[in-house]
Design a protein around this motif. Sequence first.
Motif, PDB file in Angstrom:
ATOM      1  N   ILE A   1      -6.719  -4.462   7.483  1.00  0.00           N
ATOM      2  CA  ILE A   1      -6.841  -3.705   8.732  1.00  0.00           C
ATOM      3  C   ILE A   1      -5.822  -4.210   9.740  1.00  0.00           C
ATOM      4  CG2 ILE A   1      -8.362  -3.222  10.685  1.00  0.00           C
ATOM      5  CD1 ILE A   1      -9.918  -2.071   8.627  1.00  0.00           C
ATOM      6  N   GLN A   2      -5.736  -5.544   9.842  1.00  0.00           N
ATOM      7  CA  GLN A   2      -4.816  -6.144  10.796  1.00  0.00           C
ATOM      8  C   GLN A   2      -3.395  -5.671  10.546  1.00  0.00           C
ATOM      9  OE1 GLN A   2      -6.471  -7.760  13.058  1.00  0.00           O
ATOM     10  NE2 GLN A   2      -4.524  -7.528  14.092  1.00  0.00           N
ATOM     11  N   GLU A   3      -3.011  -5.684   9.276  1.00  0.00           N
ATOM     12  CA  GLU A   3      -1.632  -5.345   8.980  1.00  0.00           C
ATOM     13  C   GLU A   3      -1.337  -3.870   9.188  1.00  0.00           C
ATOM     14  OE1 GLU A   3       1.378  -6.559   5.782  1.00  0.00           O
ATOM     15  OE2 GLU A   3      -0.131  -8.147   5.941  1.00  0.00           O
ATOM     16  N   VAL A   4      -2.323  -3.052   8.881  1.00  0.00           N
ATOM     17  CA  VAL A   4      -2.126  -1.614   9.105  1.00  0.00           C
ATOM     18  C   VAL A   4      -1.929  -1.357  10.595  1.00  0.00           C
ATOM     19  CG1 VAL A   4      -3.239   0.630   9.005  1.00  0.00           C
ATOM     20  CG2 VAL A   4      -3.437  -0.920   7.083  1.00  0.00           C
ATOM     21  N   ILE A   5      -2.731  -2.029  11.409  1.00  0.00           N
ATOM     22  CA  ILE A   5      -2.608  -1.823  12.854  1.00  0.00           C
ATOM     23  C   ILE A   5      -1.219  -2.246  13.327  1.00  0.00           C
ATOM     24  CG2 ILE A   5      -3.447  -2.602  15.099  1.00  0.00           C
ATOM     25  CD1 ILE A   5      -6.258  -2.631  13.939  1.00  0.00           C
ATOM     26  N   THR A   6      -0.763  -3.385  12.843  1.00  0.00           N
ATOM     27  CA  THR A   6       0.574  -3.836  13.251  1.00  0.00           C
ATOM     28  C   THR A   6       1.634  -2.808  12.875  1.00  0.00           C
ATOM     29  OG1 THR A   6      -0.246  -5.915  12.398  1.00  0.00           O
ATOM     30  CG2 THR A   6       1.957  -5.928  13.335  1.00  0.00           C
ATOM     31  N   GLN A   7       1.515  -2.268  11.668  1.00  0.00           N
ATOM     32  CA  GLN A   7       2.550  -1.333  11.217  1.00  0.00           C
ATOM     33  C   GLN A   7       2.549  -0.029  11.995  1.00  0.00           C
ATOM     34  OE1 GLN A   7       3.232  -0.504   7.187  1.00  0.00           O
ATOM     35  NE2 GLN A   7       3.377  -2.640   6.570  1.00  0.00           N
ATOM     36  N   SER A   8       1.382   0.369  12.501  1.00  0.00           N
ATOM     37  CA  SER A   8       1.350   1.686  13.142  1.00  0.00           C
ATOM     38  C   SER A   8       1.459   1.599  14.666  1.00  0.00           C
ATOM     39  CB  SER A   8       0.076   2.433  12.727  1.00  0.00           C
ATOM     40  OG  SER A   8      -1.022   1.570  12.723  1.00  0.00           O
ATOM     41  N   MET A   9       1.495   0.391  15.206  1.00  0.00           N
ATOM     42  CA  MET A   9       1.532   0.229  16.659  1.00  0.00           C
ATOM     43  C   MET A   9       2.625   1.045  17.340  1.00  0.00           C
ATOM     44  SD  MET A   9      -0.706  -1.480  18.110  1.00  0.00           S
ATOM     45  CE  MET A   9      -0.733  -2.858  19.236  1.00  0.00           C
ATOM     46  N   SER A  10       3.782   1.141  16.692  1.00  0.00           N
ATOM     47  CA  SER A  10       4.889   1.798  17.377  1.00  0.00           C
ATOM     48  C   SER A  10       4.673   3.301  17.494  1.00  0.00           C
ATOM     49  CB  SER A  10       6.192   1.502  16.661  1.00  0.00           C
ATOM     50  OG  SER A  10       6.156   2.124  15.412  1.00  0.00           O
ATOM     51  N   ARG A  11       3.744   3.857  16.737  1.00  0.00           N
ATOM     52  CA  ARG A  11       3.514   5.294  16.834  1.00  0.00           C
ATOM     53  C   ARG A  11       2.202   5.617  17.542  1.00  0.00           C
ATOM     54  NH1 ARG A  11       4.114   9.078  12.864  1.00  0.00           N
ATOM     55  NH2 ARG A  11       6.315   9.426  12.561  1.00  0.00           N
ATOM     56  N   PHE A  12       1.158   4.921  17.152  1.00  0.00           N
ATOM     57  CA  PHE A  12      -0.144   5.183  17.771  1.00  0.00           C
ATOM     58  C   PHE A  12      -1.053   3.997  17.503  1.00  0.00           C
ATOM     59  CE2 PHE A  12      -0.317   6.594  13.450  1.00  0.00           C
ATOM     60  CZ  PHE A  12      -1.587   6.314  13.001  1.00  0.00           C
ATOM     61  N   HIS A  13      -2.198   3.987  18.188  1.00  0.00           N
ATOM     62  CA  HIS A  13      -3.145   2.902  17.978  1.00  0.00           C
ATOM     63  C   HIS A  13      -4.302   3.422  17.146  1.00  0.00           C
ATOM     64  CE1 HIS A  13      -1.646   0.025  21.185  1.00  0.00           C
ATOM     65  NE2 HIS A  13      -0.742   0.962  21.031  1.00  0.00           N
ATOM     66  N   PRO A  14      -4.325   3.098  15.877  1.00  0.00           N
ATOM     67  CA  PRO A  14      -5.361   3.680  15.011  1.00  0.00           C
ATOM     68  C   PRO A  14      -6.715   3.027  15.268  1.00  0.00           C
ATOM     69  CG  PRO A  14      -4.035   2.115  13.794  1.00  0.00           C
ATOM     70  CD  PRO A  14      -3.455   2.169  15.166  1.00  0.00           C
ATOM     71  N   SER A  15      -7.758   3.799  15.098  1.00  0.00           N
ATOM     72  CA  SER A  15      -9.084   3.215  15.225  1.00  0.00           C
ATOM     73  C   SER A  15      -9.461   2.607  13.880  1.00  0.00           C
ATOM     74  CB  SER A  15     -10.095   4.290  15.612  1.00  0.00           C
ATOM     75  OG  SER A  15     -10.271   5.173  14.539  1.00  0.00           O
ATOM     76  N   VAL A  16     -10.275   1.560  13.951  1.00  0.00           N
ATOM     77  CA  VAL A  16     -10.643   0.871  12.710  1.00  0.00           C
ATOM     78  C   VAL A  16     -11.416   1.817  11.786  1.00  0.00           C
ATOM     79  CG1 VAL A  16     -11.983  -1.038  11.767  1.00  0.00           C
ATOM     80  CG2 VAL A  16     -10.622  -1.383  13.814  1.00  0.00           C
ATOM     81  N   SER A  17     -12.229   2.679  12.409  1.00  0.00           N
ATOM     82  CA  SER A  17     -13.029   3.564  11.559  1.00  0.00           C
ATOM     83  C   SER A  17     -12.131   4.531  10.788  1.00  0.00           C
ATOM     84  CB  SER A  17     -14.038   4.325  12.411  1.00  0.00           C
ATOM     85  OG  SER A  17     -13.379   5.248  13.229  1.00  0.00           O
ATOM     86  N   MET A  18     -11.022   4.926  11.436  1.00  0.00           N
ATOM     87  CA  MET A  18     -10.108   5.830  10.738  1.00  0.00           C
ATOM     88  C   MET A  18      -9.456   5.096   9.556  1.00  0.00           C
ATOM     89  SD  MET A  18      -7.003   7.925  12.413  1.00  0.00           S
ATOM     90  CE  MET A  18      -7.009   9.686  12.322  1.00  0.00           C
ATOM     91  N   ILE A  19      -9.084   3.850   9.784  1.00  0.00           N
ATOM     92  CA  ILE A  19      -8.468   3.086   8.695  1.00  0.00           C
ATOM     93  C   ILE A  19      -9.466   2.933   7.551  1.00  0.00           C
ATOM     94  CG2 ILE A  19      -7.396   0.900   8.059  1.00  0.00           C
ATOM     95  CD1 ILE A  19      -6.599   0.554  10.949  1.00  0.00           C
ATOM     96  N   LYS A  20     -10.732   2.657   7.912  1.00  0.00           N
ATOM     97  CA  LYS A  20     -11.755   2.495   6.880  1.00  0.00           C
ATOM     98  C   LYS A  20     -11.871   3.760   6.043  1.00  0.00           C
ATOM     99  CE  LYS A  20     -14.890  -0.924   8.836  1.00  0.00           C
ATOM    100  NZ  LYS A  20     -15.996  -1.009   9.784  1.00  0.00           N
ATOM    101  N   LYS A  21     -11.863   4.897   6.754  1.00  0.00           N
ATOM    102  CA  LYS A  21     -11.983   6.169   6.030  1.00  0.00           C
ATOM    103  C   LYS A  21     -10.824   6.323   5.060  1.00  0.00           C
ATOM    104  CE  LYS A  21     -14.514   8.948   9.232  1.00  0.00           C
ATOM    105  NZ  LYS A  21     -14.237   9.667  10.478  1.00  0.00           N
ATOM    106  N   CYS A  22      -9.622   5.958   5.545  1.00  0.00           N
ATOM    107  CA  CYS A  22      -8.453   6.094   4.690  1.00  0.00           C
ATOM    108  C   CYS A  22      -8.562   5.190   3.467  1.00  0.00           C
ATOM    109  CB  CYS A  22      -7.179   5.769   5.455  1.00  0.00           C
ATOM    110  SG  CYS A  22      -6.808   7.014   6.677  1.00  0.00           S
ATOM    111  N   ILE A  23      -9.113   3.994   3.672  1.00  0.00           N
ATOM    112  CA  ILE A  23      -9.286   3.094   2.527  1.00  0.00           C
ATOM    113  C   ILE A  23     -10.246   3.733   1.520  1.00  0.00           C
ATOM    114  CG2 ILE A  23     -10.159   0.849   1.785  1.00  0.00           C
ATOM    115  CD1 ILE A  23      -9.270  -0.291   4.448  1.00  0.00           C
ATOM    116  N   GLU A  24     -11.340   4.319   2.044  1.00  0.00           N
ATOM    117  CA  GLU A  24     -12.294   5.005   1.166  1.00  0.00           C
ATOM    118  C   GLU A  24     -11.593   6.089   0.358  1.00  0.00           C
ATOM    119  OE1 GLU A  24     -15.413   4.284   0.574  1.00  0.00           O
ATOM    120  OE2 GLU A  24     -15.313   2.588   1.962  1.00  0.00           O
ATOM    121  N   THR A  25     -10.796   6.903   1.080  1.00  0.00           N
ATOM    122  CA  THR A  25     -10.096   7.995   0.410  1.00  0.00           C
ATOM    123  C   THR A  25      -9.238   7.461  -0.722  1.00  0.00           C
ATOM    124  OG1 THR A  25      -9.878   8.897   2.618  1.00  0.00           O
ATOM    125  CG2 THR A  25      -8.739  10.073   0.872  1.00  0.00           C
TER     126      THR A  25
END
Lengths: 106, 743
Positions: free
Chosen positions: B698-722
């Motif tokens: 989660i931490q690394e995904v947030i770092t990578q996307s910071m320059s475009r948007f601030h993702p919510s953790v729940s969205m990242i979780k959903k993506c991991i599920e997918t």
Amino acid sequence: MADEMDVDRDGDKETTSKPEKMFTLKKWNLVAMWSWDVECDTCAICRVQVMDACLRCQSENKQDDCVVVWGDCNHSFHNCCMSLWVKQNNRCPLCQQEWVVQRIGK
Amino acid sequence: MSLKPRRVDFESVWERLLETIKGVITCGQVARSTWNDRFSDVYKLCTALPEPLGDRLYLETKAFLELHVKSTHFKIMENEQDLLAAYHRHWEEYCRGAGYLNQLYGYLNTTFIKKLKFTDADLNYGGFAVEMTDHMLEIGELALDIWRKHMIEPLRHNLMTLLLHEIAGDRTGQSVNQAVVHGVINSLVDVENYKKKMAMQLYEEMFETPFLKETGDFYRSEASRLKSDCTCSEYMEKVIQRLDMENLRSCKFLHPSSYDKVMQECQQRMVADHLQFLHGECHEMVQQEKRKDLTHMYQLLKPIQGGLGVLIQDIEEHIKHTGLEAVRSLKTDSVPANFVESVLEVHSHFSDLIQKVFGNDQQFVGALDKACAAVINYKLNPKLPCKSPELLAKYCDILLKKSSKGISESEMDDRLTRCITVFKYLDDKDIFQRFYSRMLAKRLIYAQSASMDAEEAMINRLKQACGYEFTNKLHRMFTDMSVSNDHNTSFQNYLQSKRVDLGITFSILVLQAGAWPIGGTTVPSFSLPQELEHTVRTFDGFYGDKFSGRKLTWMHSFCYGELKFNHLKKPYFVTMSSYHMAILLAFNQSEILTVQDMVTATGMPEKELVKQVQALSETKIIMPEEGEVTPDTKVSLNMSYSNKRTKFKISVAMPTRDTPQEVESTHAAVDEDRKMFLQAAIVRIMKARKVLKHNLLIQEVITQSMSRFHPSVSMIKKCIETLIDKQYLERTANSPDEYSYIA
């Protein structure tokens, strides 16, 4: 709503005295969208949409040169993806027919 | 004179030598020839046969020096009222004399003593007791050592008291003999200067430590005195003054190694000890933006460890508060210009403050950035997405459109540059990009841009701020425009060469699918009016000759044209969308048509057609029957229509700007994009790491996307599920919160 538009040219060229229709067309600005005439939107080799450049061209900044190629089997791929493919295997990756270029987009 | 060693009578030589030494050590007159003779006497003694007499010479010299220093000590003690000056005078003399003496004993020093000396390595690592009491010193060093033992030690207390007294006098403005005080203090350094280790020990122990304590005491009481009779701002001013003076005083009297220590002590007593008092005042000073006080506060707090924290926080709070106040005071759906300009005003006001008051200190710039980001990304309604990206995009749209008349090119440039300032603070840059590209598309298609150069410059600025990928599609849209220009020219040439006259002024834009934010929505079916079919077919042929493998889709909802109205008293030239054109052209067959007739003529679905008819009837050009519009409703032309202008446009059916649906669909599209982006990021990370803990991922995904948007953790979780469902990842068997990549 009074959005300004380009209305500088006067289309009044018609000087004939033929019985005029109620509405005559003077000017037309057409907007069209072009896309490759393909059956499948995605290049099966690189998994990128054929309308976008393949990954190799994207990274080398050669988007404008990345065109599509059609085989006799009517399957289509990025031309650069396919030219790498045929070096290993001269068959269409989708139908295994021998690969013969039908046309190359431009 | 021969250098050959020979027998020497020590007593007689020493007698000669002693005479000269007395002259040397008191800096008296010594003739050059005598000097030379004595120099060789030393040599003779050191090389004497049968036994070298160096040891004896050394001991005799030492005894003499001790005697000399002791007697000098008495002389100084007699001068009780001006002990410092007397000490200073004698020291100067002795110090110089010792230097000469050292030279006179040059041979002894080099041959006899060097052998006994330790090397540096011995001193550092040898583990000897550092000062071996009996070890032999060079004569110059010996002289200094004797001075220390027999002069400074007995006078230690007197000297210290007097020095502190003198400096205290200087603090209270009495005149002080600077040269003497400085000389005495430095004698403490010089006398031990030859030592390799702990050379400053004497100075530090004997003078510096008590001096610092005294200084501390002095300023402690000074600070409490000032604090009780001054306001905070006066206090700071006085303290700065005191610090400056004390710094100057250090330079006047002390050894350079003490400067910083003195400063630290003073700061400790006057600033750090009163940190709470100062911090307490920060809040109000910041609130009222008292620049002078803040400058002083910054100057005082900066050197103190952890001193600035409170001030920085106060500044950040204040900026945030001011900014939010400005943003909140705007009406909910405020004009984009107001929003952007008021945010910019806050920003430039405080950048100026930070530059002038805090010298652009990085910590304060950071506070400004944090505060601005908080203001700009503030959500009026926490449930809805933030409006700022949309407002900023709209503001750019207003600037870049032809309608923004009256501002010069350079001013426009200026304002757009400032937009980038705001842009950089946006959390949701991708939302901005969506809105921006939509608006850019409309400006380009409807030829509404004020200047293509400005458009391009803006895209380049965004590229600079956010990278190539971010503006890729904007660039492609831009290229399409120039390519289409070329198409129009060559199409006209093509028509001429084929001697075809289309009878209308025709222009076309050919856009690249995928690059434009249009076309995704389903276009209602529509058949072209006969009048246009020929034109379209001709162009199709021309395009097919030029390119291969391409197909064209007509974007009728973006096409527009000009019709000449001949049925009214005077001719009108009206610009309108293709849909309206088709409807009106159908009236060439008959003045009254039913809705059903029109559906047949235009090929549009009934629902869409009814919408267009309603829009047209609002302009009063056509008049449907009263009541609800049904397929049988008759529509007639308004033969008595009139308009003040002979050239106008009906723009109702042109996609009106940013309907709520459009905004919503933009947000939905952004959400989709984000999911794809996040999934791609997750796969990239997992491909590199193979196995990773949930939190780290989660931490690394947030770092990578910071320059475009601030993702919510729940969205990242959903993506991991997918991705787990799609079998890109799996949970590792032994640990519940760990994933591994499936190749």
